[in-house]
Design a protein around this motif. Structure first.
Motif, PDB file in Angstrom:
ATOM      1  N   ALA A 283      29.101  15.505  -9.681  1.00  0.00           N
ATOM      2  CA  ALA A 283      29.445  16.894 -10.014  1.00  0.00           C
ATOM      3  C   ALA A 283      30.897  17.067 -10.410  1.00  0.00           C
ATOM      4  N   VAL A 284      31.768  16.163  -9.946  1.00  0.00           N
ATOM      5  CA  VAL A 284      33.189  16.272 -10.310  1.00  0.00           C
ATOM      6  C   VAL A 284      33.581  15.244 -11.367  1.00  0.00           C
ATOM      7  N   GLY A 285      32.576  14.598 -11.945  1.00  0.00           N
ATOM      8  CA  GLY A 285      32.837  13.730 -13.085  1.00  0.00           C
ATOM      9  C   GLY A 285      33.288  12.325 -12.759  1.00  0.00           C
ATOM     10  N   ASN A 286      32.959  11.834 -11.584  1.00  0.00           N
ATOM     11  CA  ASN A 286      33.338  10.457 -11.242  1.00  0.00           C
ATOM     12  C   ASN A 286      32.611   9.485 -12.177  1.00  0.00           C
ATOM     13  N   PRO A 287      33.339   8.689 -12.963  1.00  0.00           N
ATOM     14  CA  PRO A 287      32.691   7.821 -13.953  1.00  0.00           C
ATOM     15  C   PRO A 287      31.918   6.668 -13.340  1.00  0.00           C
ATOM     16  N   GLY A 288      32.133   6.396 -12.048  1.00  0.00           N
ATOM     17  CA  GLY A 288      31.348   5.366 -11.381  1.00  0.00           C
ATOM     18  C   GLY A 288      29.919   5.803 -11.128  1.00  0.00           C
TER      19      GLY A 288
END
Length: 333
Positions: free
Chosen positions: A52-57
């Motif tokens: 939801a916060v855009g963590n690319p992992g």
């Protein structure tokens, strides 16, 4: 006209900027798949918050709807694996990562990702458990299959107030084990004892003396949800031929441990993966969760919210402040 539904949509208007809004989407927006499901319930996991916060992992392509858990009713199934109206659980694989997930009222996925809801569980109860419950049950199943019994001695659960840890405590207690819960939140002692823990200890007690090559044996088995220094310490303090399961890395993904626990005490370390696990072990533990391991205290472990309540819970779980699992009611959203 294509069916519309509500969903939490994460968008990336510019580099490193991510927005989250509840929007109306169309079934045509969903990815290809054999199975279309109307979602009744989902649950919030740490991985969902990262997506939801855009963590690319976790997620690289936006717009996107997170939610690695979903339970609902089949609308369509093009390959005949299910019929409309079947109640199903969908967890793991790519759901909620790069495939739109359970924070939407509809999902479309490969049919092989779904299982029929076991008799004895409601859709709501299945998402009170979710991936956390599946992981906890797989951990307990591995202890048992490796010969750990209630007569073997106490079982340690680390990270016991977390989603996996709290359910593991409850399952172990239900199965007749003496459970020691380790936590950094001693103010949750009454909660953990209410789940079935015999003893509650501060997490620092687990690692005390861990600088030594070996530690005094204490545990017949361990469900470790933390990793890092904690995992190294429990390996050094597990009984001869005991079993340690590992499913978390909140402490650290690194493991600094010598070989002594393995070659001097025959300790077994077993990794738990509920993402790509084959269907056979999944079905086995879901059946147990619906029968002999069915928990009477599930409601005490969750706070029920709608899509509108997700933002507050996402921020709380990212800060380590979520005290109960968040059950997401899509029917009332």
């Amino acid at each position: 006209m294509a069916q519309e539904f509500k969903a939490l949509l994460v968008e990336q208007p510019e580099k490193k900027v991510f927005t989250r809004n509840i929007v109306t989407r169309s079934v045509d927006d969903l990815p290809e798949g054999d199975l279309l499901v109307r979602v009744h319930y989902s649950s919030l996991n740490f991985k969902d918050a990262l997506s939801a916060v855009g963590n690319p992992g976790v997620t690289r392509n936006f717009p996107h709807t997170p939610g690695i858990d979903a339970a609902g009713e089949v609308v369509e199934c093009s390959d005949g694996s299910f019929t409309p109206g079947d109640k199903v659980i969908v967890t793991s694989y790519d759901l909620g990562m790069e495939t739109d997930g359970g924070f939407g009222q509809m999902i479309r996925v490969p049919s092989k990702w779904a299982i029929k809801l076991p008799a004895g569980l409601s859709l709501k109860e299945s998402m009170m458990l979710g991936t956390a419950g599946l992981t906890a049950a797989m951990s307990v199943q591995e202890l048992i299959e490796n010969g750990v019994t209630p007569e073997s001695g106490p079982i340690l659960v680390t990270g016991a107030t977390g989603g996996v840890g709290s359910i593991a405590v409850s399952i172990l207690a239900k199965a007749g084990f003496s459970v020691t819960a380790a936590t950094g939140k001693l103010d949750e002692t009454d909660y953990l004892k209410g789940l079935g823990a015999t003893d509650v200890i501060e997490r620092a007690a687990v690692t005390e003396g861990s600088e030594k090559p070996m530690m005094k044996t204490k545990w017949a088995g361990v469900v470790d949800c933390v990793g890092g220094e904690t995992l190294a310490a429990v390996l050094k303090s597990t009984n001869y031929c005991g079993t340690v399961t590992c499913c978390g890395l909140v402490g650290s993904p690194e493991l600094a441990v010598n070989v002594f626990p393995f070659i001097l005490r025959g300790v077994r370390l077993i990794g738990i993966d509920s993402v790509e696990a084959p269907m056979e072990p999944r079905l086995k533990v879901w059946q147990k969760l619906a029968s002999e391991w069915k928990l009477d205290n599930l409601a005490a472990m969750v706070d029920e919210i709608t899509l509108g309540g997700l933002e507050e819970k996402i921020q709380a779980i990212l800060k380590g402040g979520l005290k109960r699992r968040a059950l997401v009611n899509l029917l009332d959203s």
